[in-house]
Design a protein around this motif. Sequence first.
Motif, PDB file in Angstrom:
ATOM      1  N   TYR A 313      15.892  99.025  30.819  1.00 60.49           N
ATOM      2  CA  TYR A 313      16.535  99.096  32.127  1.00 60.49           C
ATOM      3  C   TYR A 313      16.510 100.504  32.713  1.00 60.49           C
ATOM      4  O   TYR A 313      17.118 100.747  33.757  1.00 60.49           O
ATOM      5  N   HIS A 314      15.796 101.423  32.068  1.00 60.59           N
ATOM      6  CA  HIS A 314      15.783 102.810  32.534  1.00 60.59           C
ATOM      7  C   HIS A 314      15.198 102.955  33.936  1.00 60.59           C
ATOM      8  O   HIS A 314      15.631 103.814  34.707  1.00 60.59           O
ATOM      9  N   GLN A 315      14.212 102.156  34.265  1.00 61.48           N
ATOM     10  CA  GLN A 315      13.521 102.297  35.548  1.00 61.48           C
ATOM     11  C   GLN A 315      13.989 101.288  36.595  1.00 61.48           C
ATOM     12  O   GLN A 315      13.318 101.101  37.615  1.00 61.48           O
ATOM     13  N   VAL A 318      19.614 101.203  36.976  1.00 60.39           N
ATOM     14  CA  VAL A 318      20.884 101.061  36.260  1.00 60.39           C
ATOM     15  C   VAL A 318      21.494 102.418  35.914  1.00 60.39           C
ATOM     16  O   VAL A 318      22.711 102.608  36.067  1.00 60.39           O
ATOM     17  N   PRO A 319      20.720 103.416  35.452  1.00 65.23           N
ATOM     18  CA  PRO A 319      21.329 104.729  35.197  1.00 65.23           C
ATOM     19  C   PRO A 319      21.983 105.326  36.441  1.00 65.23           C
ATOM     20  O   PRO A 319      22.991 106.039  36.336  1.00 65.23           O
ATOM     21  N   LEU A 320      21.432 105.034  37.627  1.00 62.40           N
ATOM     22  CA  LEU A 320      22.032 105.540  38.867  1.00 62.40           C
ATOM     23  C   LEU A 320      23.376 104.860  39.122  1.00 62.40           C
ATOM     24  O   LEU A 320      24.311 105.488  39.616  1.00 62.40           O
ATOM     25  N   VAL A 321      23.463 103.574  38.785  1.00 61.67           N
ATOM     26  CA  VAL A 321      24.738 102.863  38.922  1.00 61.67           C
ATOM     27  C   VAL A 321      25.795 103.519  38.045  1.00 61.67           C
ATOM     28  O   VAL A 321      26.937 103.755  38.485  1.00 61.67           O
ATOM     29  N   ALA A 322      25.411 103.834  36.814  1.00 60.38           N
ATOM     30  CA  ALA A 322      26.355 104.452  35.884  1.00 60.38           C
ATOM     31  C   ALA A 322      26.788 105.827  36.368  1.00 60.38           C
ATOM     32  O   ALA A 322      27.986 106.158  36.353  1.00 60.38           O
ATOM     33  N   LEU A 323      25.833 106.637  36.803  1.00 64.68           N
ATOM     34  CA  LEU A 323      26.161 107.987  37.264  1.00 64.68           C
ATOM     35  C   LEU A 323      27.031 107.940  38.517  1.00 64.68           C
ATOM     36  O   LEU A 323      28.007 108.702  38.641  1.00 64.68           O
ATOM     37  N   ASP A 324      26.701 107.046  39.444  1.00 64.75           N
ATOM     38  CA  ASP A 324      27.508 106.892  40.654  1.00 64.75           C
ATOM     39  C   ASP A 324      28.929 106.458  40.306  1.00 64.75           C
ATOM     40  O   ASP A 324      29.906 106.956  40.879  1.00 64.75           O
ATOM     41  N   TYR A 325      29.039 105.548  39.338  1.00 62.68           N
ATOM     42  CA  TYR A 325      30.365 105.077  38.927  1.00 62.68           C
ATOM     43  C   TYR A 325      31.179 106.207  38.312  1.00 62.68           C
ATOM     44  O   TYR A 325      32.381 106.345  38.579  1.00 62.68           O
ATOM     45  N   ILE A 326      30.525 107.040  37.505  1.00 65.24           N
ATOM     46  CA  ILE A 326      31.212 108.171  36.880  1.00 65.24           C
ATOM     47  C   ILE A 326      31.793 109.097  37.946  1.00 65.24           C
ATOM     48  O   ILE A 326      32.949 109.533  37.864  1.00 65.24           O
ATOM     49  N   MET A 327      31.011 109.394  38.971  1.00 69.31           N
ATOM     50  CA  MET A 327      31.482 110.287  40.026  1.00 69.31           C
ATOM     51  C   MET A 327      32.626 109.648  40.822  1.00 69.31           C
ATOM     52  O   MET A 327      33.598 110.321  41.193  1.00 69.31           O
ATOM     53  N   LYS A 328      32.519 108.361  41.083  1.00 73.09           N
ATOM     54  CA  LYS A 328      33.577 107.677  41.828  1.00 73.09           C
ATOM     55  C   LYS A 328      34.873 107.634  41.021  1.00 73.09           C
ATOM     56  O   LYS A 328      35.963 107.845  41.568  1.00 73.09           O
ATOM     57  N   MET A 329      34.767 107.352  39.734  1.00 76.11           N
ATOM     58  CA  MET A 329      35.959 107.309  38.898  1.00 76.11           C
ATOM     59  C   MET A 329      36.624 108.678  38.810  1.00 76.11           C
ATOM     60  O   MET A 329      37.845 108.789  38.786  1.00 76.11           O
ATOM     61  N   SER A 330      35.801 109.720  38.770  1.00 79.38           N
ATOM     62  CA  SER A 330      36.353 111.078  38.684  1.00 79.38           C
ATOM     63  C   SER A 330      37.252 111.375  39.883  1.00 79.38           C
ATOM     64  O   SER A 330      38.248 112.099  39.762  1.00 79.38           O
ATOM     65  N   GLU A 331      36.903 110.820  41.032  1.00 81.61           N
ATOM     66  CA  GLU A 331      37.694 111.053  42.239  1.00 81.61           C
ATOM     67  C   GLU A 331      39.047 110.347  42.189  1.00 81.61           C
ATOM     68  O   GLU A 331      39.968 110.708  42.930  1.00 81.61           O
ATOM     69  N   ALA A 349      13.494 114.966  29.736  1.00 81.40           N
ATOM     70  CA  ALA A 349      13.269 115.320  31.134  1.00 81.40           C
ATOM     71  C   ALA A 349      13.901 114.313  32.086  1.00 81.40           C
ATOM     72  O   ALA A 349      14.397 114.687  33.158  1.00 81.40           O
ATOM     73  N   GLY A 350      13.892 113.037  31.702  1.00 79.36           N
ATOM     74  CA  GLY A 350      14.427 112.012  32.586  1.00 79.36           C
ATOM     75  C   GLY A 350      15.869 112.276  32.970  1.00 79.36           C
ATOM     76  O   GLY A 350      16.216 112.316  34.155  1.00 79.36           O
ATOM     77  N   ILE A 351      16.728 112.499  31.976  1.00 79.13           N
ATOM     78  CA  ILE A 351      18.150 112.704  32.270  1.00 79.13           C
ATOM     79  C   ILE A 351      18.416 114.121  32.760  1.00 79.13           C
ATOM     80  O   ILE A 351      19.226 114.338  33.664  1.00 79.13           O
TER      81      ILE A 351
END
Length: 373
Positions: A313-315, A318-331, A349-351
């Motif tokens: 699921y790397h491409q 899905v990783p963008l969903v996780a990163l976006d969720y992390i930033m939203k939760m932080s707020e 390099a990917g991450i």
Amino acid sequence: MSKFKIIPVRSSGEIKQFVDLPWTIYKDSPNWVPPIKKNVMQLLTPGKHPFWEFANRELFLLKQGRKVIGRIAAIVDDNYNKYHHEKAGGWGFFECIDDQEAANMLFDAAEVWLREAGMEYMHGPFNPSTNYEVAMLIKGGQVPPVLMMTYNPDYYPALVEASGQTKEKDLFAFKFNRGHQLPEWVTKIANRLVDKGEVTIRHLDMKKLNEEVVLMNTLYRAAWADNWAFVPATDAEIAIQAHELKDIIEPRLAFFLYHGDEPIGVGVILPDANPLLKEFNGKLGVTALYKLLRHKSKIIGTRCIIFGVKPKYHQTGVPLVALDYIMKMSEEFPQYKHIEMSWTLEDNAGINDLLEDFGGDLYKKYRIYRKDF
């Protein structure tokens, strides 16, 4: 004749000296965070910690007269060697005064023990494996460490390198400050996947903590299986770590990603409790609750300690969903001013490109050293 003497740890008094030494080494260091002595003692003791069900170790103390001035652990992790088809020895829990002869004696003792155990090289520091605290800080020592990340004096890397060890791998830590905005296109992709139901997210269920921990470990294994130095943690290891951390887990900051009914990713963000640990000074005595209540406001940061998505699921975004969720939760938690994403491999390099492109500050670097026999 050397002014120093090295001995293997045998008695309860000697293991206590092993655990207590950092309080001498770091007595003038404002950024050092004392560990909980009881937890360190448990981690080092075969029969009391599940790591030693598949690993062996020898602990060494270095003395000058009656004073302890150094320590090291030599470690053979059978699970690591089976997983990677190697004969690797590890060293860890290293502490030493600023003296090259002293450091050399410690590393030599670890090497001799590992050679006799049939190992072909040694690397470290591992305290005691990549599932715990790992690596030596080489950049960013002016900032205190976050939870479960290492810290050491500036002179340590020079001691290691002068002993004949060379770089094997660097690890990175990225920092994002509160209010950081991801690029709009990232949020659009993440929202589209969630709105269409292609990816769903749920929080950790504390009522089923044991089951949740097993699921976390399963996803962690799947996401990290091919990474350098990865070794699967056993369920018993994960369980004991969860027990130690359960009091600081915020369920909304630990989450699972699903594709349909299939769990495909996991993220765990922990409040950085190190400011509290500093106040505890190694002890969880009768004053711990008082200190917790009095100093809780000092917890102003977090660490993303687990971030993984199944490789297939790397491409897919899905990783963008996780990163976006992390930033939203932080707020949603105004008390937290920043988040550290750590650690990542230097050649991932990917991450790394993702975190840097999105404004992450590569503010700390750590190093694993190696010596072939």
